[in-house]
Design a protein around this motif. Structure first.
Motif, PDB file in Angstrom:
ATOM      1  N   TYR A 184      51.913 -24.143 -39.103  1.00  0.00           N
ATOM      2  CA  TYR A 184      51.371 -25.128 -38.174  1.00  0.00           C
ATOM      3  C   TYR A 184      52.451 -25.908 -37.422  1.00  0.00           C
ATOM      4  O   TYR A 184      52.275 -26.256 -36.265  1.00  0.00           O
ATOM      5  CB  TYR A 184      50.448 -26.096 -38.920  1.00  0.00           C
ATOM      6  CG  TYR A 184      49.694 -26.997 -37.982  1.00  0.00           C
ATOM      7  CD1 TYR A 184      48.784 -26.463 -37.063  1.00  0.00           C
ATOM      8  CD2 TYR A 184      49.891 -28.365 -37.987  1.00  0.00           C
ATOM      9  CE1 TYR A 184      48.103 -27.274 -36.175  1.00  0.00           C
ATOM     10  CE2 TYR A 184      49.207 -29.189 -37.111  1.00  0.00           C
ATOM     11  CZ  TYR A 184      48.321 -28.636 -36.211  1.00  0.00           C
ATOM     12  OH  TYR A 184      47.643 -29.433 -35.335  1.00  0.00           O
ATOM     13  N   PHE A 185      53.576 -26.197 -38.088  1.00  0.00           N
ATOM     14  CA  PHE A 185      54.603 -27.016 -37.443  1.00  0.00           C
ATOM     15  C   PHE A 185      55.819 -26.225 -36.978  1.00  0.00           C
ATOM     16  O   PHE A 185      56.460 -26.601 -36.006  1.00  0.00           O
ATOM     17  CB  PHE A 185      55.069 -28.137 -38.378  1.00  0.00           C
ATOM     18  CG  PHE A 185      54.009 -29.155 -38.662  1.00  0.00           C
ATOM     19  CD1 PHE A 185      53.606 -30.053 -37.688  1.00  0.00           C
ATOM     20  CD2 PHE A 185      53.386 -29.194 -39.898  1.00  0.00           C
ATOM     21  CE1 PHE A 185      52.616 -30.989 -37.935  1.00  0.00           C
ATOM     22  CE2 PHE A 185      52.400 -30.132 -40.154  1.00  0.00           C
ATOM     23  CZ  PHE A 185      52.014 -31.024 -39.175  1.00  0.00           C
ATOM     24  N   ALA A 186      56.173 -25.140 -37.700  1.00  0.00           N
ATOM     25  CA  ALA A 186      57.388 -24.409 -37.327  1.00  0.00           C
ATOM     26  C   ALA A 186      57.101 -23.322 -36.290  1.00  0.00           C
ATOM     27  O   ALA A 186      57.868 -23.145 -35.352  1.00  0.00           O
ATOM     28  CB  ALA A 186      58.049 -23.795 -38.567  1.00  0.00           C
ATOM     29  N   LEU A 187      55.982 -22.608 -36.455  1.00  0.00           N
ATOM     30  CA  LEU A 187      55.684 -21.515 -35.518  1.00  0.00           C
ATOM     31  C   LEU A 187      55.615 -21.949 -34.050  1.00  0.00           C
ATOM     32  O   LEU A 187      56.100 -21.225 -33.181  1.00  0.00           O
ATOM     33  CB  LEU A 187      54.376 -20.815 -35.921  1.00  0.00           C
ATOM     34  CG  LEU A 187      54.498 -19.646 -36.898  1.00  0.00           C
ATOM     35  CD1 LEU A 187      53.147 -18.960 -37.058  1.00  0.00           C
ATOM     36  CD2 LEU A 187      55.532 -18.634 -36.433  1.00  0.00           C
ATOM     37  N   PRO A 188      55.022 -23.113 -33.743  1.00  0.00           N
ATOM     38  CA  PRO A 188      54.989 -23.516 -32.326  1.00  0.00           C
ATOM     39  C   PRO A 188      56.377 -23.622 -31.709  1.00  0.00           C
ATOM     40  O   PRO A 188      56.538 -23.440 -30.503  1.00  0.00           O
ATOM     41  CB  PRO A 188      54.320 -24.894 -32.365  1.00  0.00           C
ATOM     42  CG  PRO A 188      53.507 -24.875 -33.594  1.00  0.00           C
ATOM     43  CD  PRO A 188      54.263 -24.046 -34.579  1.00  0.00           C
ATOM     44  N   MET A 189      57.400 -23.885 -32.551  1.00  0.00           N
ATOM     45  CA  MET A 189      58.765 -23.998 -32.042  1.00  0.00           C
ATOM     46  C   MET A 189      59.286 -22.668 -31.512  1.00  0.00           C
ATOM     47  O   MET A 189      60.221 -22.629 -30.725  1.00  0.00           O
ATOM     48  CB  MET A 189      59.714 -24.473 -33.158  1.00  0.00           C
ATOM     49  CG  MET A 189      59.369 -25.828 -33.712  1.00  0.00           C
ATOM     50  SD  MET A 189      59.898 -27.120 -32.597  1.00  0.00           S
ATOM     51  CE  MET A 189      58.641 -28.345 -32.877  1.00  0.00           C
ATOM     52  N   ILE A 190      58.706 -21.558 -31.990  1.00  0.00           N
ATOM     53  CA  ILE A 190      59.113 -20.268 -31.425  1.00  0.00           C
ATOM     54  C   ILE A 190      57.975 -19.700 -30.579  1.00  0.00           C
ATOM     55  O   ILE A 190      57.852 -18.493 -30.382  1.00  0.00           O
ATOM     56  CB  ILE A 190      59.566 -19.257 -32.512  1.00  0.00           C
ATOM     57  CG1 ILE A 190      58.506 -19.124 -33.616  1.00  0.00           C
ATOM     58  CG2 ILE A 190      60.892 -19.667 -33.103  1.00  0.00           C
ATOM     59  CD1 ILE A 190      58.769 -17.972 -34.560  1.00  0.00           C
ATOM     60  N   GLY A 191      57.123 -20.593 -30.098  1.00  0.00           N
ATOM     61  CA  GLY A 191      56.147 -20.202 -29.074  1.00  0.00           C
ATOM     62  C   GLY A 191      54.817 -19.691 -29.584  1.00  0.00           C
ATOM     63  O   GLY A 191      53.986 -19.251 -28.802  1.00  0.00           O
TER      64      GLY A 191
END
Lengths: 218, 219
Positions: free
Chosen positions: B75-82
């Motif tokens: 939820y928090f780390a994946l958005p950082m790689i799009g």
């Protein structure tokens, strides 16, 4: 996006400290679970039926409900009842009690794994009760308990991030705090995942080796 | 006492609403996880190393890290790689992959535990392979699967509570909300624990019942 190693090295003292906090809390909870389990195992082998039934009901209720909600319950209800404990101690108590229901089962299974004729032989030799328990039964019962307890220790260790929900600064919560300042969620959370993986995977390899050795000993 | 009853009446609708979401999440993640478990578990018994290696990595990785950390990562780390998932998607995906990893081990264990002689005996008796599977092998595997799968289903149901941390409005989240609105954590959290117990107890009882029923299939 590139992985910012420099940042991770920069915050490594905080992460290292938080990892140690996580391990320390896990060890404390597990020690409590070992004791709670022993009490529960003895109580559920008692001749007094209501006690047996009460212990069964308690341990089923603990095992069939989420640890997270149990943590909430203790964290919010204990202070209302006038019992003020730190968040860490509350967490250790709840997790220790929860896992005590599992270790109790391990103890019982271990004792039951000792063949009936061992008891019969001991009584045929009219060995005193404490000699039967401490010299005959327990030495044989403890061996199969070790890998099973090891597996529960690993499982318990992986529950520690739940403590972040009751304001304990273990590894996950520390990483979240750092990330809220630097916005380096990807680096920090990947690091947290890797720490858990490395520690629990290597621990489970050790447990596996114990299991194999036991199979060989028979 | 009177007040407690009134409060139960007030909070019950939102708790029941939460319980519905909990059941929906558990059902969806459970179905998805079951498919993953069957596919991964049977593929890991094949000889093909190229196929087995990535599956082993998947299973060990999900079993070796904490479900709560996986959820945060999704939820928090994946958005950082799009990769952006909404809370419900992230939650169902993580729970399904998690229970799938544990379930695949159960499936694999059951498949490898049946002695080869069973299939060979069926061949010697001229029983077609599919009949051997349906009538001889799978029923015996069932016995080994029922109790661990029941435990996994209970773990999954309990695991849905983790989603409260990413604001999915399931039962644990509804509990925290109502406590912050109305106070009385003892009553509300106690009630919620009881609700989880009511949901989980039939699964435990059902697994025990099926376990007894399938005992007779074992040679």
């Amino acid at each position: 996006m590139d992985f910012d190693w420099k940042y991770l090295v920069e915050v490594s003292p905080e992460l290292m400290w938080a990892t140690l906090v996580t391990i320390r809390l896990a060890v404390l909870s597990f020690l409590l679970a070992l004791v709670v389990g022993l009490v529960m195992a003895l109580a559920s082998m008692s001749a007094f039926r209501p006690l047996r039934y009460g212990i069964w009901l308690l341990s089923e209720s603990i095992r069939l409900t989420p640890l997270l909600v149990q943590l909430f319950f203790a964290f919010f209800v204990l202070p209302e009842a006038g019992i003020r404990l730190s968040a860490e101690l509350t967490g250790v108590l709840v997790i220790g009690l929860h896992y005590g229901t599992y270790t109790a089962q391990v103890y019982i299974a271990g004792i039951q794994s000792v063949k009936r004729d061992q008891w019969e032989a001991a009584s045929a030799l009219s060995l005193p009760r404490h000699v039967t328990w401490f010299k005959i039964i327990l030495p044989q019962a403890v061996r199969p308990m070790v890998p099973a307890l090891g597996n529960y220790l690993i499982q318990l260790f992986k529950e520690m991030p739940l403590l972040s929900t009751i304001t304990v600064f273990e590894l996950l919560n520390t990483a979240n705090l750092l990330a809220s300042r630097s916005f380096r969620y990807f680096e920090l959370l990947t690091f947290v995942g890797l720490v858990f993986f490395v520690l629990s995977y290597s621990a489970s390899r050790i447990v596996q080796r114990l299991e194999v050795r036991q199979d060989r000993l028979g | 006492m009177r007040d407690s009853f009134d409060l139960i009446g007030i909070v019950m609708p939102s708790l029941l609403q939460g319980a519905t979401v909990t059941l929906q999440v558990a059902a969806q993640a459970g179905l998805l996880g079951l498919v993953v478990a069957l596919v991964v578990g049977s593929l890991r018994t094949t000889e093909n190393r190229l196929l087995r290696f990535p599956l082993t990595v998947y299973v060990e990785f999900f079993r070796g890290t904490s479900a709560f950390v996986q959820l945060y990562w999704a939820y928090f780390a994946l958005p950082m790689i799009g990769v952006r998932l909404d809370p419900l998607q992230a939650g169902i995906l993580v729970l399904a992959l998690n229970v799938g990893a544990y379930g695949s081990e159960v499936v694999r264990g059951a498949l490898t535990a049946i002695p080869r002689g069973q299939l060979e005996a069926c061949r010697a008796l001229g029983i077609p392979t599919w009949v051997a599977y349906v009538k001889v092998l799978i029923p015996q595997a069932m016995q080994r699967v029922v109790l661990p799968m029941g435990n996994l289903a209970i773990d999954l149901l309990k695991g849905t509570s983790l989603l409260s941390a990413i604001a999915v409005t399931e039962l644990a989240f509804a509990a925290r909300q109502t406590v912050s609105a109305f106070g009385n954590p003892m009553l509300i959290f106690g009630l919620v624990l009881l609700m989880y117990l009511v949901l989980a107890a039939p699964i435990a009882a059902g697994a025990r019942y099926l376990n007894d029923r399938t005992k007779r299939y074992v040679a």
